[in-house]
Design an enzyme around this catalytic site. Structure first.
Site, PDB file in Angstrom:
ATOM      1  N   ALA A 260       0.846  -1.189   0.000  1.00  0.00           N
ATOM      2  CA  ALA A 260       0.000   0.000   0.000  1.00  0.00           C
ATOM      3  C   ALA A 260       0.878   1.234   0.000  1.00  0.00           C
ATOM      4  O   ALA A 260       2.092   1.129   0.153  1.00  0.00           O
ATOM      5  CB  ALA A 260      -0.885   0.005   1.248  1.00  0.00           C
ATOM      6  N   MET A 261       0.235   2.397  -0.169  1.00  0.00           N
ATOM      7  CA  MET A 261       0.998   3.641  -0.216  1.00  0.00           C
ATOM      8  C   MET A 261       0.252   4.761   0.489  1.00  0.00           C
ATOM      9  O   MET A 261      -0.935   4.992   0.244  1.00  0.00           O
ATOM     10  CB  MET A 261       1.267   3.993  -1.695  1.00  0.00           C
ATOM     11  N   GLU A 262       0.998   5.488   1.317  1.00  0.00           N
ATOM     12  CA  GLU A 262       0.412   6.449   2.260  1.00  0.00           C
ATOM     13  C   GLU A 262       0.185   7.843   1.692  1.00  0.00           C
ATOM     14  O   GLU A 262       0.162   8.814   2.456  1.00  0.00           O
ATOM     15  CB  GLU A 262       1.338   6.548   3.481  1.00  0.00           C
ATOM     16  N   ASN A 263      -0.033   8.006   0.382  1.00  0.00           N
ATOM     17  CA  ASN A 263      -0.243   9.336  -0.195  1.00  0.00           C
ATOM     18  C   ASN A 263      -1.184  10.168   0.680  1.00  0.00           C
ATOM     19  O   ASN A 263      -2.201   9.679   1.144  1.00  0.00           O
ATOM     20  CB  ASN A 263      -0.883   9.211  -1.574  1.00  0.00           C
ATOM     21  N   GLU A 296      -0.368   2.575   7.085  1.00  0.00           N
ATOM     22  CA  GLU A 296      -0.483   3.722   6.168  1.00  0.00           C
ATOM     23  C   GLU A 296      -1.092   4.916   6.884  1.00  0.00           C
ATOM     24  O   GLU A 296      -0.701   6.059   6.652  1.00  0.00           O
ATOM     25  CB  GLU A 296      -1.305   3.360   4.921  1.00  0.00           C
ATOM     26  N   HIS A 299       1.451   6.691   8.970  1.00  0.00           N
ATOM     27  CA  HIS A 299       2.380   7.495   8.169  1.00  0.00           C
ATOM     28  C   HIS A 299       1.924   8.956   8.073  1.00  0.00           C
ATOM     29  O   HIS A 299       2.729   9.828   7.770  1.00  0.00           O
ATOM     30  CB  HIS A 299       2.470   6.949   6.745  1.00  0.00           C
ATOM     31  N   GLU A 318       9.928   4.572   7.921  1.00  0.00           N
ATOM     32  CA  GLU A 318       9.466   3.185   7.819  1.00  0.00           C
ATOM     33  C   GLU A 318       9.714   2.381   9.097  1.00  0.00           C
ATOM     34  O   GLU A 318       8.825   1.686   9.574  1.00  0.00           O
ATOM     35  CB  GLU A 318      10.068   2.490   6.597  1.00  0.00           C
TER      36      GLU A 318
HETATM   37  N1  B3K Z   1       5.873   3.798   1.585  1.00  0.00           N
HETATM   38  C1  B3K Z   1       5.339   2.710   0.801  1.00  0.00           C
HETATM   39  C2  B3K Z   1       6.386   1.922   0.079  1.00  0.00           C
HETATM   40  C3  B3K Z   1       6.834   2.516  -1.198  1.00  0.00           C
HETATM   41  C4  B3K Z   1       7.733   1.548  -1.927  1.00  0.00           C
HETATM   42  C5  B3K Z   1       8.322   2.135  -3.147  1.00  0.00           C
HETATM   43  N2  B3K Z   1       9.063   1.173  -3.921  1.00  0.00           N
HETATM   44  C6  B3K Z   1       4.507   1.796   1.616  1.00  0.00           C
HETATM   45  C7  B3K Z   1       4.748   1.793   3.063  1.00  0.00           C
HETATM   46  O1  B3K Z   1       5.811   1.475   3.560  1.00  0.00           O
HETATM   47  O2  B3K Z   1       3.860   2.148   3.779  1.00  0.00           O
HETATM   48 ZN    ZN Z   2       5.538   2.399   5.394  1.00  0.00          ZN
END
Ligand code: B3K
Ligand code: ZN
Length: 853
Positions: A260-263, A296, A299, A318
Site C-alpha cells: 500500500a501507499m500512504e499518499n 499507512e 504514516h 518506515e
Molecule cells: N511507503 C510505501 C512503500 C513505497 C515503496 C516504493 N518502492 C509503503 C509503506 O511502507 O507504507
Molecule cells: Zn511504510
C-alpha cells in the site's frame, strides 16, 4: 531506461531552489495523457542560477519561465538542467505521458481500466519534470479532466471544485493545504463502488472516510474501514496524534507493486490488503489488512507531516511506522503472537539479508536504485531499532521524545539523527553509543556464560559482528537485554541490562543455585544469541519463563539443538523424553491462549533453522524437520485427534479467541494428515463443511505439506470452484507453487497458461514465484538446479515488464555463497545467465553485488 549511478549519503546538498506551490492539470487519456505543471520557485542557495529537474519517459511539449519560452536548458535522458534562472519565478511545463504503456507501475498507470499513481520513491519524475526529492515540499493543487465514464476523479487533500465542461468531460479540483514532497502525490480516476464511514476526532472534527473498490465489492471493504477507525483512535490515545484533513480516502487496485501507499489523504492499496470476507479471506489476511491499514494511517504523522530529508533516511519513517503498527496490532490482539511474528521476520529474511550481498545498515550509505532499499533491514530491523529506544527510555520517555520530535519538526524533511536527538533531549540522556545501530550493518552475535559465585551468579556477555559485504570493520553495539534469572528456589530476578562493550560481566546476588537464565526476553535486541542451556533447563523455561516470547524461544531452541545435532552426526537425534512429555501435556491440555499453544507445538521453519548455519545443509534440515514432524504425528496420533475434535468451530467471526481456536485445530489437522490411518472423511468434512476460507485453506495447506496423495486433486477442485475470484486464484497459485514434489515444474507451466494469470500483474506473478523461491525449499533447491533455472528465467521475463517485481523475486538466488559448492555453482550460473540479458538498473545493482567481489 536510465543509467543509475551510485549515490552517497554524505553527498547530500540542500536544493538550489524550493517550490512553495504547484498546480497540476491532467487531461486523462490512456496513451496520451497531458500534464501541465505550474510551479512557484524561489532560490534557496545563494548565487544559484541553475536547477535540475528529474524526468523519465516524458515527452516535453513546452517549458516557460515567468510566461516566456525558456531555451537555456539542457535535456538529458533522466531530466533537464535549467540555466540562467532568476531568483523567483513561475515555471510552466507541459508534458505528455502514456499510462497504458506503463507496466512498471511507477508514475501514472492503468489498473483494470482505472488510472492510479505510485510516486514513492522516484515515480513523480514519470509524471512531469520536477525536483523529485523528498526535501522539496510544496502545496499541491490538482485538476483532473476526464471523460464522464470515470465518475471518481480523486487526488490529495480536499475537493474544491467540480465542473462539467462544454465537451462533456468533467474537471475536478483538489487542494492539499499541507506542504508535501512529490512522492506523496496521488491521482486516481475510475469507476468504483464507494463505502463511506466517518470518524470524529478527539477535538470533535468529523472526518469522512471513503473506500473505493471494484464494483460489487463494497461490503468487502467493511473490515478495512473499521480497522481504520481503530487505528485513528489508537494514534490519538497512545501518541495524541489526530488526523488533519476533512477526508481520508483509500483506493484498492489489483495492479500494485507492494502492499500500500500512504499518499496524503488518498492511500492507494493493493486490493489484497483491503478486501475481506469470511469466504475469501483467512485470519492471516484479516490480521494483515488491519495492520497495513494502520501502517499507512500512522504514516500521516510519521512520514507525511514529518518526512525524510533524503532517501537514505527512509527508516526514519518506515522503521518508526512499522514499530507503531506493531504496537497497534499488539493492542488489538495477542501481544506475544505479534512479537513472535516480528521475530520470525528478523530471524529469517533480515538475518539472511545481513549475511548476503545486499547487506546494508538501516540507514544505507550508498544506493543505486532506491526501490531496492525498501527492505526488511530498513523496515523491520529499523522497527527493532526504534523498539530498543522504547525499551531504553520506557513508554513514557519514548512518548516525550515523540512529542518533542513533532514539536520541532512538523512540516519538515529531516534525518534519523534528528529523531534520535529529540529522543535524547526529551529524556536528558545520551544515546550516542546507541546510534551505531543506524550506521552498522550485520547481525551481532551475543554469547553468554554463567558462573556461580559465593552469593549468586556472574553473567559474562560477549558480542561480535562478522564483517558484511558492505562493511569490513564492526564495533560493539549498545544492546538492551531483558533477562530473567530463575533460581533453585523457583524465585525469579528480572530486569534490563545495557551491554555496550565487546565483553562485560554482571554480578547478581541473593540467588539460590542452580540458576537458569532467560536472555533477551521479548527479543529485546535483534541479535543471534547463544548460551549452553541444558535440555532440562530449556524445558523448564518453556513452562516457567514469565515472558511468553522466552517460553516459545525455549521450545525453538530445543528443536534447533536437535536439528543441529542431527546435521552434525549425520543421523537423526532422538527427541528427549522430557520434550515429548511437555508436548504431550500441551496437546492434552492446551494453555488458555490457544494460538500461543499452536506456536509452541510448531517446529521452527526451514528458513529460521537455515540462518543458524554458515553453510546451509538444505537436505539435512529438511529431512530432520520432516522426520520430527512425522514422529510427533505418529506418537500423539490419538491426542491430536482428541484435540481436533474438542475444538469445535463456531460460526465464523474474526476475533482473537476464534483465531486461536482455528490455529490450534489446524495445527492438529496438519499432524493428523501425516498419518495414513486418519480417515479422509475428517479433512473432507472440514473442507466442505466449514463456513470460512481459513479452515478450507488450512485443509489444502495440510494436504500439501503432508505430500498427501489427494493434494493435487484437491487443488484442482479448489481452482474450479474459486478460481474466478482473483484473491482465491492467488491462493491457489501459492499452494501449487509450494508443492514439494518435482511435478511442481509442470504444474507451474500449466498455471502460467490459465486465463487469470497475467505477467503484468505482480500479485499473480508473486503468488507463483515469490512463493516458489521463498517457501518451497525442497523444489527450489532441487539438486539438479532446475529450481534456480526456473526462477532465473521468470525474473528475466518479469524484468522487461516490471523491474521492481523482478528485483524482489531475485532475493533467494542472491545468497548462493551460503550453500555447498555444487549448489552455489548452479545458483551462480543461473544468475550469470540472467546477467547476459540487458537488465534494469534494479537487477543490475543486485547482480553486480552478488556476482562481483
Ligand atoms: N511507503 C510505501 C512503500 C513505497 C515503496 C516504493 N518502492 C509503503 C509503506 O511502507 O507504507
Ligand atoms: Zn511504510
Amino acid at each position: 531506461m536510465s543509467v543509475n549511478t551510485a549515490k552517497n549519503r554524505l553527498d547530500y546538498q540542500p536544493p538550489a531552489y524550493v517550490i512553495s506551490q504547484v498546480e497540476l492539470e491532467f487531461e486523462l487519456l490512456p496513451s496520451k495523457t497531458r500534464v501541465l505543471a505550474v510551479s512557484q520557485l524561489r532560490r534557496a542557495e545563494a548565487g544559484a542560477t541553475s536547477l535540475w529537474l528529474d524526468g523519465q519517459e516524458l515527452q516535453l511539449i513546452s517549458l516557460t519561465v515567468n510566461g516566456k519560452d525558456w531555451t537555456t536548458y539542457e535535456q538529458r535522458p533522466d531530466g533537464i538542467l535549467l540555466r540562467d534562472l532568476p531568483e523567483q519565478f513561475e515555471l510552466c511545463i507541459r508534458t505528455e505521458i502514456n499510462p497504458a504503456a506503463n507496466t512498471a507501475l511507477e508514475g501514472l498507470y492503468l489498473s483494470n481500466g482505472a488510472y492510479c499513481t505510485q510516486c514513492e520513491a522516484e515515480g513523480f519524475r514519470r509524471i512531469t519534470f520536477y525536483p523529485d526529492r523528498p526535501d522539496v515540499m510544496a502545496v499541491f493543487t490538482t485538476h483532473i479532466i476526464a471523460d464522464a465514464n470515470l465518475p471518481f476523479l480523486l487526488s490529495n487533500g480536499n475537493l474544491i471544485a467540480r465542473h462539467q465542461l462544454a465537451d462533456g468531460r468533467v474537471r475536478v479540483s483538489w487542494h492539499d493545504p499541507f506542504p508535501k514532497p512529490c512522492y506523496l502525490f496521488a491521482l486516481v480516476a475510475g469507476d468504483f463502488d464507494e463505502l463511506t464511514g466517518s470518524y470524529i476526532t478527539k477535538s470533535g472534527r468529523n472526518v469522512a472516510l471513503k473506500f473505493y473498490v471494484d464494483k460489487g465489492q463494497q461490503q468487502q471493504a467493511q473490515f478495512a474501514l473499521e480497522s481504520l477507525q481503530r487505528a485513528m483512535k489508537f494514534d490519538e490515545d497512545v501518541y495524541g496524534l489526530e488526523y488533519d484533513l476533512d477526508i481520508y480516502m483509500v483506493v484498492a487496485v489489483d495492479f500494485f507493486n507492494m502492499g500500500a501507499m500512504e499518499n496524503k489523504g488518498l492511500n492507494v492499496f493493493n486490493s489484497k490488503f483491503v478486501l475481506a470476507d469470511a469466504q475469501t479471506a483467512t485470519d492471516t489476511d484479516y490480521f494483515n489488512i488491519e495492520s497495513i491499514i494502520a501502517h499507512e494511517y500512522f504514516h500521516n504523522w510519521t512520514g507525511n507531516r514529518v518526512t525524510c530529508r533524503d532517501w537514505f533516511q527512509l527508516s526514519l519513517k518506515e522503521g518508526l511506522t512499522v514499530f507503531r503498527d506493531q504496537q497497534f496490532s499488539a493492542a488489538m490482539g495477542s501481544a506475544t503472537l505479534c512479537r513472535i511474528d516480528a521475530i520470525k521476520t528478523i530471524r529469517t529474511a533480515q538475518f539472511a539479508e545481513d549475511a548476503g550481498p545486499m547487506a546494508h545498515p538501516i540507514r544505507p550509505d550508498v544506493v543505486e536504485e532506491m526501490n531496492n532499499f525498501y527492505t526488511v533491514t530498513v523496515y523491520d530491523k529499523g522497527a527493532e531499532v526504534i523498539r530498543m529506544q522504547h525499551t531504553l527510555l520506557g513508554a513514557a520517555g519514548f512518548r516525550c521524545g515523540m512529542d518533542l520530535y513533532f514539536q520541532r519538526h512538523d512540516g519538515q524533511a529531516v534525518t534519523c539523527d534528528d529523531f534520535v536527538q529529540a529522543m535524547q533531549d526529551a529524556n536528558q540522556t545520551d544515546l550516542s553509543a546507541f546510534k551505531r545501530w543506524y550506521s552498522q550493518s550485520g547481525t551481532p552475535e551475543l554469547s553468554a556464560i554463567l558462573e556461580n559465585t559465593a552469593t549468586g551468579v556472574r553473567l559474562t556477555l560477549r558480542q561480535q559482528t562478522a564483517p558484511t559485504k558492505d562493511q569490513a570493520d564492526k564495533h560493539p553495539l549498545l544492546l538492551p537485554l531483558r533477562y530473567e534469572l530463575h533460581d533453585g528456589k523457583g524465585q525469579i530476578q528480572s530486569g534490563l541490562l545495557q551491554f555496550a562493550s565487546a565483553e562485560q560481566s554482571f554480578e547478581f546476588t541473593d540467588l539460590q543455585l542452580p540458576v537458569i537464565p532467560v536472555l533477551l526476553a521479548d527479543f529485546s535486541a535483534p541479535v543471534k544469541f547463544s548460551y549452553a542451556w541444558q535440555t532440562d533447563e530449556l524445558l523448564y523455561l518453556s513452562q516457567h519463563a514469565q515472558d511468553g516470547v522466552a517460553r516459545w524461544d525455549a521450545m525453538q531452541q530445543l528443536w534447533s539443538d536437535l536439528v543441529r545435532r542431527s546435521v552434525r552426526d549425520g543421523q537423526l537425534a532422538a527427541i528427549p523424553s522430557g520434550l515429548l512429555d511437555v508436548l504431550g501435556q500441551l496437546i492434552r491440555s492446551p494453555l488458555t491462549d490457544l494460538a500461543f499453544s499452536a506456536e509452541l507445538l510448531t517446529l521452527p521453519g526451514f528458513d529460521t533453522l537455515a540462518e543458524q548455519y554458515e553453510q546451509i545443509p538444505v537436505e539435512m534440515i529438511l529431512d530432520a524437520l520432516e522426520s520430527y514432524q512425522q514422529q510427533l504425528a505418529t506418537l500423539f496420533n490419538a491426542d491430536w485427534l482428541d484435540l481436533y475434535q474438542r475444538l469445535a468451530p463456531a460460526p465464523y467471526r474474526y476475533s482473537e479467541e476464534q483465531t486461536g481456536l482455528r490455529a490450534l485445530r489446524n495445527t492438529a489437522l496438519r499432524y493428523l494428515l501425516r498419518v495414513t490411518e486418519t480417515p479422509d472423511s475428517l479433512w473432507q468434512q472440514q473442507y466442505t463443511g466449514s463456513d470460512n476460507m481459513t479452515d478450507k485453506l488450512a485443509v489444502l495447506q495440510a494436504l500439501v505439506r503432508a505430500a498427501h496423495p489427494q493434494a493435487q486433486q484437491m487443488l484442482q477442485q479448489f481452482y474450479l470452484q474459486y478460481g474466478h475470484n482473483v484473491q482465491l486464484f492467488d491462493k491457489h497459485s501459492a499452494l501449487l507453487a509450494s508443492l514439494g514434489t518435482p511435478q511442481v515444474f509442470a504444474l507451474l507451466d500449466q498455471a502460467e497458461q490459465l486465463a487469470q494469470f497475467d505477467w503484468k500483474n505482480p500479485n499473480r506473478v508473486r503468488a507463483l514465484y515469490a512463493v516458489f523461491g521463498q517457501q518451497n525449499p525442497a523444489m527450489f533447491h532441487q539438486a539438479d538446479g532446475a529450481g534456480y533455472q526456473r526462477l532465473a528465467s521468470v525474473i528475466g521475463k518479469a524484468d522487461v515488464i516490471n523491474p521492481q517485481l523482478a528485483s524482489r523475486l531475485v532475493t533467494p538466488l542472491l545468497s548462493f555463497k551460503r550453500f555447498a559448492p555444487a549448489r552455489a555453482a548452479l545458483m551462480q550460473q543461473a544468475l550469470s545467465q540472467l546477467q547476459q540479458q540487458g537488465l534494469s538498473p534494479d537487477l543490475t545493482e543486485k547482480l553486480n553485488k552478488a556476482l562481483h567481489d
